[in-house]
Design a protein around this motif. Structure first.
Motif, PDB file in Angstrom:
ATOM      1  N   ILE A  10       0.841  -1.189   0.000  1.00 12.93           N
ATOM      2  CA  ILE A  10       0.000   0.000   0.000  1.00 12.93           C
ATOM      3  C   ILE A  10       0.883   1.248   0.000  1.00 12.93           C
ATOM      4  CG2 ILE A  10      -1.886  -1.164   1.218  1.00 12.93           C
ATOM      5  CD1 ILE A  10      -1.033   0.303   3.774  1.00 12.93           C
ATOM      6  N   ILE A  11       0.360   2.314  -0.558  1.00 13.24           N
ATOM      7  CA  ILE A  11       1.035   3.604  -0.535  1.00 13.24           C
ATOM      8  C   ILE A  11       0.320   4.487   0.470  1.00 13.24           C
ATOM      9  CG2 ILE A  11       1.750   5.618  -1.881  1.00 13.24           C
ATOM     10  CD1 ILE A  11       3.029   3.056  -2.858  1.00 13.24           C
ATOM     11  N   GLN A  31      -1.407   6.549 -12.714  1.00 12.29           N
ATOM     12  CA  GLN A  31      -0.206   5.980 -13.313  1.00 12.29           C
ATOM     13  C   GLN A  31       0.008   4.515 -12.943  1.00 12.29           C
ATOM     14  OE1 GLN A  31       3.168   8.510 -13.080  1.00 12.29           O
ATOM     15  NE2 GLN A  31       4.630   6.963 -13.770  1.00 12.29           N
ATOM     16  N   PHE A  32      -0.438   4.128 -11.731  1.00 15.14           N
ATOM     17  CA  PHE A  32      -0.105   2.788 -11.238  1.00 15.14           C
ATOM     18  C   PHE A  32      -1.348   1.932 -10.978  1.00 15.14           C
ATOM     19  CE2 PHE A  32       3.562   5.443 -10.072  1.00 15.14           C
ATOM     20  CZ  PHE A  32       4.596   4.697 -10.631  1.00 15.14           C
ATOM     21  N   ASN A  33      -2.437   2.221 -11.658  1.00 16.78           N
ATOM     22  CA  ASN A  33      -3.655   1.413 -11.552  1.00 16.78           C
ATOM     23  C   ASN A  33      -4.116   1.318 -10.103  1.00 16.78           C
ATOM     24  OD1 ASN A  33      -5.788  -0.261 -12.439  1.00 16.78           O
ATOM     25  ND2 ASN A  33      -4.605  -2.114 -12.011  1.00 16.78           N
ATOM     26  N   GLY A  34      -4.272   2.481  -9.479  1.00 13.16           N
ATOM     27  CA  GLY A  34      -4.657   2.503  -8.080  1.00 13.16           C
ATOM     28  C   GLY A  34      -5.988   3.171  -7.833  1.00 13.16           C
ATOM     29  N   GLU A  35      -6.442   3.094  -6.604  1.00 15.46           N
ATOM     30  CA  GLU A  35      -7.601   3.831  -6.137  1.00 15.46           C
ATOM     31  C   GLU A  35      -7.244   4.460  -4.799  1.00 15.46           C
ATOM     32  OE1 GLU A  35     -11.290   1.679  -6.243  1.00 15.46           O
ATOM     33  OE2 GLU A  35     -10.971   0.994  -8.322  1.00 15.46           O
ATOM     34  N   VAL A  36      -7.938   5.530  -4.455  1.00 14.03           N
ATOM     35  CA  VAL A  36      -7.575   6.344  -3.298  1.00 14.03           C
ATOM     36  C   VAL A  36      -8.491   6.036  -2.116  1.00 14.03           C
ATOM     37  CG1 VAL A  36      -7.351   8.699  -2.415  1.00 14.03           C
ATOM     38  CG2 VAL A  36      -6.656   8.167  -4.771  1.00 14.03           C
ATOM     39  N   ILE A  37      -7.882   5.940  -0.935  1.00 12.54           N
ATOM     40  CA  ILE A  37      -8.616   5.750   0.314  1.00 12.54           C
ATOM     41  C   ILE A  37      -8.357   6.970   1.196  1.00 12.54           C
ATOM     42  CG2 ILE A  37      -8.914   4.309   2.370  1.00 12.54           C
ATOM     43  CD1 ILE A  37      -7.733   1.985   0.722  1.00 12.54           C
ATOM     44  N   ASN A  38      -9.415   7.634   1.618  1.00 15.99           N
ATOM     45  CA  ASN A  38      -9.265   8.807   2.461  1.00 15.99           C
ATOM     46  C   ASN A  38      -8.717   8.439   3.826  1.00 15.99           C
ATOM     47  OD1 ASN A  38      -9.767  11.408   3.785  1.00 15.99           O
ATOM     48  ND2 ASN A  38     -11.530  10.376   4.697  1.00 15.99           N
ATOM     49  N   VAL A  94      -6.916  -5.027  -3.565  1.00 18.76           N
ATOM     50  CA  VAL A  94      -5.835  -5.968  -3.872  1.00 18.76           C
ATOM     51  C   VAL A  94      -6.372  -7.159  -4.662  1.00 18.76           C
ATOM     52  CG1 VAL A  94      -4.189  -7.585  -2.849  1.00 18.76           C
ATOM     53  CG2 VAL A  94      -4.393  -5.265  -1.931  1.00 18.76           C
ATOM     54  N   ALA A  95      -7.566  -7.613  -4.299  1.00 19.57           N
ATOM     55  CA  ALA A  95      -8.179  -8.740  -5.014  1.00 19.57           C
ATOM     56  C   ALA A  95      -8.469  -8.386  -6.469  1.00 19.57           C
ATOM     57  CB  ALA A  95      -9.476  -9.154  -4.311  1.00 19.57           C
TER      58      ALA A  95
END
Length: 316
Positions: A10-11, A31-38, A94-95
C-alpha cells in the motif's frame, strides 16, 4: 518463503495541510492502476466539504475515492473503525489487482493502519467522558502527566498533543487493569511505502492562510451554520479546525474576524504537529513538490521500484 512478500503493498501519502497530497494521490492512482482511500479524520463526514478541503469530483479526475462521506456529522467515528473499514477496502482493491493509495493528514490513522496497532478494546463511555472532562479542565500536559504516572512507557510513545490517544490509553488501563504499553505487539498487515509532502515553513504558512481565506469566500460560515441546524455543537465533528472556531460566531458569542484569525493560527499549529508526528512515528520519504515540481519524477521512480520489489518501502 518470505512472509513479507505475501503482505499487500500500500502507498501512504501524508504530511501537513495545503501541500498537494490529494493531487499526488490522483496522479499516482492514474499511473499505477490505483484507487484512493481517504485517511483524513473529518473528510469521512457528510456535509463537511469546504472546511476539510474535501476533494471534489473534478479533482478526482475519474479516480475512485473511498471512505469519503460515509458518516453523518453527529456520529462519532474512531481510529479503530477507520482501521477496520480501510482494511476491508484494501483487501477488495488488492483482489482486483489495484494499488491502494491512502492519503490524509491524520497521522495516527495512517500509522494505525500501516502497523496494525491494537485498537480493538471496546470503549467505556463513562471512563472516556470522565477523562475528556479532565482534559477540558486541566489541559493536555496535565492529562499526559496522569498517563506518565500510570504507564511511563506509553507516555514516552504518545505525545501530549495527541490527547485523544492519551485519553484512550488511560481508558484502556482503567478498563483492563493492564498497562497500555503491555498490549500485544501489533502484527503489521501490509508492506507500506510512506510518502510525505512538505515545503518551506514560511511558504506553508502562507498557503494555509490563503486556503482559509478561500474557504471563507467559498461559504465556510454558511456550511457550519447548516450543520448546526441538525448537529450538536458538542459533536466530535465540531472539533475540526475551521468549524469549532465559527460556532461561537454563529451563536453570537464572538466576532467573525478574530475567529478567522484563530482558524489560521490553529491550522498553522496543526501543520507543525502533523510534520512532527510523521517525522517521529513513521519512516517517511519526504518530497517538496511545491518548490521542486520535478520531484514528481523521483516519486514515480520510488513507487515503481516499490511495486517491483526493488524498494522495501523504508525511508531513504
Amino acid at each position: 518463503m518470505n512472509k513479507t512478500a505475501l503482505k499487500p503493498k500500500i502507498i501512504l501519502i501524508g504530511g501537513p495541510t495545503a501541500v498537494g497530497k490529494s493531487a499526488l494521490a490522483v496522479k499516482l492512482a492514474q499511473q499505477f492502476n490505483g484507487e484512493v482511500i481517504n485517511g483524513d479524520a473529518y473528510q469521512i463526514y457528510r456535509g463537511m466539504d469546504i472546511g476539510t478541503a474535501k476533494v471534489t469530483p473534478t479533482e478526482m479526475d475519474g479516480v475512485p475515492h473511498h471512505l469519503i462521506d460515509i458518516v453523518d456529522p453527529g456520529t462519532p467515528f474512531t481510529a479503530a473503525q477507520f482501521q477496520t473499514r480501510a482494511g476491508t477496502v484494501i483487501q477488495a482493491l488488492v483482489a482486483q489487482g489495484k494499488l491502494p493509495i491512502v492519503v490524509g493528514g491524520t497521522g495516527f490513522y495512517l500509522n494505525a493502519l500501516a502497523k496494525g496497532l491494537p485498537l480493538g478494546v471496546a470503549a467505556t463511555t463513562s471512563a472516556r467522558q470522565r477523562w475528556e472532562a479532565e482534559l477540558a479542565a486541566h489541559g493536555e500536559d496535565w492529562l499526559h502527566d496522569q498517563l506518565a504516572a500510570r504507564d511511563p512507557a506509553a507516555a514516552a510513545k504518545i505525545p501530549a498533543a495527541n490527547s485523544r490517544r492519551v485519553v484512550r490509553a488511560l481508558e484502556v488501563i482503567e478498563q483492563t487493569g493492564q498497562l497500555f504499553s503491555a498490549q500485544s505487539p501489533p502484527t503489521e498487515p501490509y508492506q507500506p511505502l510512506v510518502i510525505g509532502l512538505t515545503t518551506d515553513r514560511a511558504l506553508l504558512y502562507r498557503r494555509i492562510e490563503q486556503r482559509v481565506d478561500q474557504m471563507m469566500q467559498q461559504g465556510l460560515l454558511q456550511e457550519v451554520a447548516g450543520l448546526l441546524e441538525t448537529v450538536s455543537p458538542d459533536a466530535q465533528a465540531f472539533k475540526a479546525i475551521g468549524y469549532k472556531e465559527l460556532v461561537p460566531v454563529l451563536q453570537e458569542q464572538a466576532p467573525l474576524a478574530p475567529a478567522v484569525a484563530l482558524i489560521k493560527q490553529h491550522s498553522r499549529n496543526y501543520a507543525k504537529r502533523q510534520l512532527t508526528y510523521f517525522r517521529n512515528q513513521m519512516p517517511t520519504n519526504w518530497f517538496d513538490l511545491l518548490q521542486t515540481p520535478t520531484a514528481l519524477e523521483a516519486i514515480d521512480q520510488l513507487v515503481a521500484s516499490f511495486i517491483k520489489g526493488e524498494q522495501n518501502g523504508l525511508a531513504r
